[in-house]
Motif scaffolding. Structure first.
Motif, PDB file in Angstrom:
ATOM      1  N   MET A 172     -32.927  27.679  29.116  1.00 37.14           N
ATOM      2  CA  MET A 172     -32.577  26.275  28.929  1.00 37.14           C
ATOM      3  C   MET A 172     -32.296  25.657  30.291  1.00 37.14           C
ATOM      4  SD  MET A 172     -31.043  28.460  26.592  1.00 37.14           S
ATOM      5  CE  MET A 172     -29.278  28.317  26.454  1.00 37.14           C
ATOM      6  N   PRO A 173     -33.047  24.631  30.700  1.00 32.16           N
ATOM      7  CA  PRO A 173     -32.805  24.017  32.005  1.00 32.16           C
ATOM      8  C   PRO A 173     -31.534  23.180  32.009  1.00 32.16           C
ATOM      9  CG  PRO A 173     -34.505  22.815  30.823  1.00 32.16           C
ATOM     10  CD  PRO A 173     -34.183  24.034  29.996  1.00 32.16           C
ATOM     11  N   VAL A 174     -30.772  23.266  33.096  1.00 31.41           N
ATOM     12  CA  VAL A 174     -29.586  22.434  33.300  1.00 31.41           C
ATOM     13  C   VAL A 174     -29.655  21.850  34.704  1.00 31.41           C
ATOM     14  CG1 VAL A 174     -28.147  23.692  31.645  1.00 31.41           C
ATOM     15  CG2 VAL A 174     -28.209  24.442  34.020  1.00 31.41           C
ATOM     16  N   ASP A 175     -28.754  20.921  35.026  1.00 30.08           N
ATOM     17  CA  ASP A 175     -28.921  20.129  36.241  1.00 30.08           C
ATOM     18  C   ASP A 175     -28.109  20.584  37.442  1.00 30.08           C
ATOM     19  OD1 ASP A 175     -26.366  19.407  35.517  1.00 30.08           O
ATOM     20  OD2 ASP A 175     -26.872  17.335  35.002  1.00 30.08           O
ATOM     21  N   GLY A 176     -27.470  21.744  37.367  1.00 32.95           N
ATOM     22  CA  GLY A 176     -26.675  22.206  38.500  1.00 32.95           C
ATOM     23  C   GLY A 176     -26.241  23.642  38.329  1.00 32.95           C
ATOM     24  N   PHE A 177     -25.535  24.146  39.319  1.00 32.77           N
ATOM     25  CA  PHE A 177     -25.001  25.502  39.227  1.00 32.77           C
ATOM     26  C   PHE A 177     -23.992  25.603  38.091  1.00 32.77           C
ATOM     27  CE2 PHE A 177     -26.183  25.891  43.853  1.00 32.77           C
ATOM     28  CZ  PHE A 177     -27.058  26.950  43.685  1.00 32.77           C
ATOM     29  N   VAL A 178     -23.909  26.787  37.503  1.00 32.87           N
ATOM     30  CA  VAL A 178     -22.979  27.031  36.399  1.00 32.87           C
ATOM     31  C   VAL A 178     -21.930  28.031  36.870  1.00 32.87           C
ATOM     32  CG1 VAL A 178     -22.714  27.895  34.048  1.00 32.87           C
ATOM     33  CG2 VAL A 178     -24.731  26.553  34.661  1.00 32.87           C
ATOM     34  N   PHE A 179     -20.734  27.540  37.192  1.00 28.33           N
ATOM     35  CA  PHE A 179     -19.604  28.397  37.539  1.00 28.33           C
ATOM     36  C   PHE A 179     -18.758  28.685  36.307  1.00 28.33           C
ATOM     37  CE2 PHE A 179     -20.815  26.519  41.552  1.00 28.33           C
ATOM     38  CZ  PHE A 179     -20.600  27.517  42.484  1.00 28.33           C
ATOM     39  N   ALA A 180     -18.719  27.753  35.364  1.00 29.49           N
ATOM     40  CA  ALA A 180     -17.920  27.896  34.150  1.00 29.49           C
ATOM     41  C   ALA A 180     -18.589  28.864  33.185  1.00 29.49           C
ATOM     42  CB  ALA A 180     -17.744  26.535  33.481  1.00 29.49           C
ATOM     43  N   GLN A 181     -17.774  29.629  32.459  1.00 33.84           N
ATOM     44  CA  GLN A 181     -18.333  30.489  31.428  1.00 33.84           C
ATOM     45  C   GLN A 181     -18.852  29.633  30.271  1.00 33.84           C
ATOM     46  OE1 GLN A 181     -15.827  33.739  29.917  1.00 33.84           O
ATOM     47  NE2 GLN A 181     -16.591  33.322  27.854  1.00 33.84           N
ATOM     48  N   PRO A 182     -20.081  29.847  29.803  1.00 34.70           N
ATOM     49  CA  PRO A 182     -20.539  29.139  28.608  1.00 34.70           C
ATOM     50  C   PRO A 182     -19.675  29.508  27.395  1.00 34.70           C
ATOM     51  CG  PRO A 182     -22.397  30.075  29.804  1.00 34.70           C
ATOM     52  CD  PRO A 182     -21.152  30.638  30.425  1.00 34.70           C
ATOM     53  N   LEU A 183     -19.470  28.538  26.522  1.00 34.45           N
ATOM     54  CA  LEU A 183     -18.682  28.733  25.304  1.00 34.45           C
ATOM     55  C   LEU A 183     -19.578  28.622  24.085  1.00 34.45           C
ATOM     56  CD1 LEU A 183     -15.527  26.611  26.267  1.00 34.45           C
ATOM     57  CD2 LEU A 183     -15.871  29.085  26.553  1.00 34.45           C
ATOM     58  N   TYR A 184     -19.078  29.115  22.945  1.00 37.95           N
ATOM     59  CA  TYR A 184     -19.927  29.217  21.756  1.00 37.95           C
ATOM     60  C   TYR A 184     -19.129  28.899  20.500  1.00 37.95           C
ATOM     61  CZ  TYR A 184     -22.736  31.327  18.074  1.00 37.95           C
ATOM     62  OH  TYR A 184     -23.446  31.541  16.923  1.00 37.95           O
ATOM     63  N   LEU A 185     -19.691  28.021  19.662  1.00 39.89           N
ATOM     64  CA  LEU A 185     -19.064  27.651  18.392  1.00 39.89           C
ATOM     65  C   LEU A 185     -20.127  27.696  17.302  1.00 39.89           C
ATOM     66  CD1 LEU A 185     -16.437  26.646  17.034  1.00 39.89           C
ATOM     67  CD2 LEU A 185     -17.193  24.312  17.525  1.00 39.89           C
ATOM     68  N   PRO A 186     -19.977  28.580  16.307  1.00 39.74           N
ATOM     69  CA  PRO A 186     -20.999  28.701  15.263  1.00 39.74           C
ATOM     70  C   PRO A 186     -20.830  27.678  14.149  1.00 39.74           C
ATOM     71  CG  PRO A 186     -19.294  30.340  14.923  1.00 39.74           C
ATOM     72  CD  PRO A 186     -18.929  29.602  16.197  1.00 39.74           C
TER      73      PRO A 186
END
Length: 327
Positions: A69-83
């Motif tokens: 999935m393309p995003v617009d910058g560096f990712v320092f934060a942990q991705p989160l998940y909600l089902p």
């Protein structure tokens, strides 16, 4: 788990999250929410209810890349998940949330990689303005947000560059409404604390200066209170360790705490970890180096392990404060 890689093409400033999972497991793994950094306020990173993944199905034949999935910058934060999020006019989705240093928050369908929505929170601060070499290109959202599943609210702190001024803002984003601001947000983060250290207003109050601080530690949500901690960029003085408490229901600031009010430094960066919380709603953090002349005296707690909690302080006109205990 998600990983980040930079495409080989230098013609575009874009980044991709590569989603990996066991191809033969199905959706069983997807029902465990990840609402905060390392899964819970104990910061264990553990899923003790895993029932599908094992050495038989996690192997080179059944485990690998599903999509990017393309995003617009560096990712320092942990991705989160909600089902199982029921989005208006879209139906139920298992949602992956990604925050970038370009000050964007994305919601992706975790099963297909389709972008559900994207919210820009402003213009990130160029790294050259801060003078940081640790965070390249720009400094926007660096810490891991936190999600309140009962209200479908994602709380996130973004650093922005507005009229050549560095500003931190606390946002409460509506997960069900394409990341729209809620609770009267965003609010600009400001703080002061009793002390003699600089920067000072001359009346015995240390001032929080956004340009001198880095919000790296993950946000912590405990019993309706949101805790936000700060350190510095490469020890560029003057700076302090700060912990600010906000009411998660209305974003009103409840209390402030400064780790070195009569000295300096003592930042709380925690390697990006969030503050740890116990069953009594106290939070715990580690502080970095501070001014040696006042360290562990005069209320200055650099290089310390601190236990913090909200208390009722009559000396501050009946207002709540963050009280500390030194270990």
């Amino acid at each position: 788990m998600p990983i980040l890689y930079k495409p080989r093409s230098s013609a575009q400033l874009a980044f991709c999250l590569t989603f990996l999972m066991s191809l033969g497991v199905g959706a069983g793994w997807a029902q465990v929410s990840v609402l905060t950094q390392h899964n819970d306020n104990s910061r264990t990173g553990a899923n003790l209810n895993e029932a599908s993944l094992n050495t038989a199905n996690v192997n080179v034949s059944t485990f690998g890349k599903l999509f990017s999935m393309p995003v617009d910058g560096f990712v320092f934060a942990q991705p989160l998940y909600l089902p199982n999020v029921n989005l208006p006019n879209s139906g139920a989705h298992n949602v992956l949330f990604v925050a970038t240093a370009h000050d964007s928050v994305y919601a992706f369908d975790a099963d297909t990689g389709a972008q559900l929505w994207q919210k820009s929170l402003g213009t990130a601060v160029p790294s050259s303005v801060i003078g940081t070499t640790n965070i390249l290109i720009e400094v926007g959202i660096i810490s891991t947000p936190v999600i309140d599943p009962s209200t479908y609210t994602l709380y996130v702190v973004a650093k922005t560059y507005e009229n050549s001024v560095q500003i931190f803002r606390l946002h409460a984003l509506d997960i069900l409404q394409n990341g729209a601001e809620k609770l009267g947000g965003p609010i600009q983060i400001a703080a002061q604390y009793n002390g003699s250290a600089i920067p000072n207003d001359g009346a015995g109050h240390v001032q929080f200066v956004a340009a001198k601080h880095n919000q790296r530690a993950a946000l912590t949500l405990v019993n309706g209170v949101l805790y936000v901690a700060f350190a510095s960029h490469e020890d560029k003085t003057p700076y302090h360790g700060w912990v600010l408490a906000y009411n998660a229901a209305n974003l009103q600031q409840l209390a402030t705490y400064n780790t070195t009010p009569n000295g300096g430094e003592g930042g709380i960066w925690m390697s990006g970890q969030g503050l740890v919380a116990d069953s009594n709603n106290n939070v715990y953090c580690l502080t970095g180096n501070s001014a040696q002349a006042t360290e562990n005296s005069l209320g200055d707690y650099g290089e310390s392990f601190l236990k913090l909690g909200l208390c009722y302080n009559h000396r501050r006109f009946g207002k709540r404060a963050i009280c500390s205990r030194f270990f």
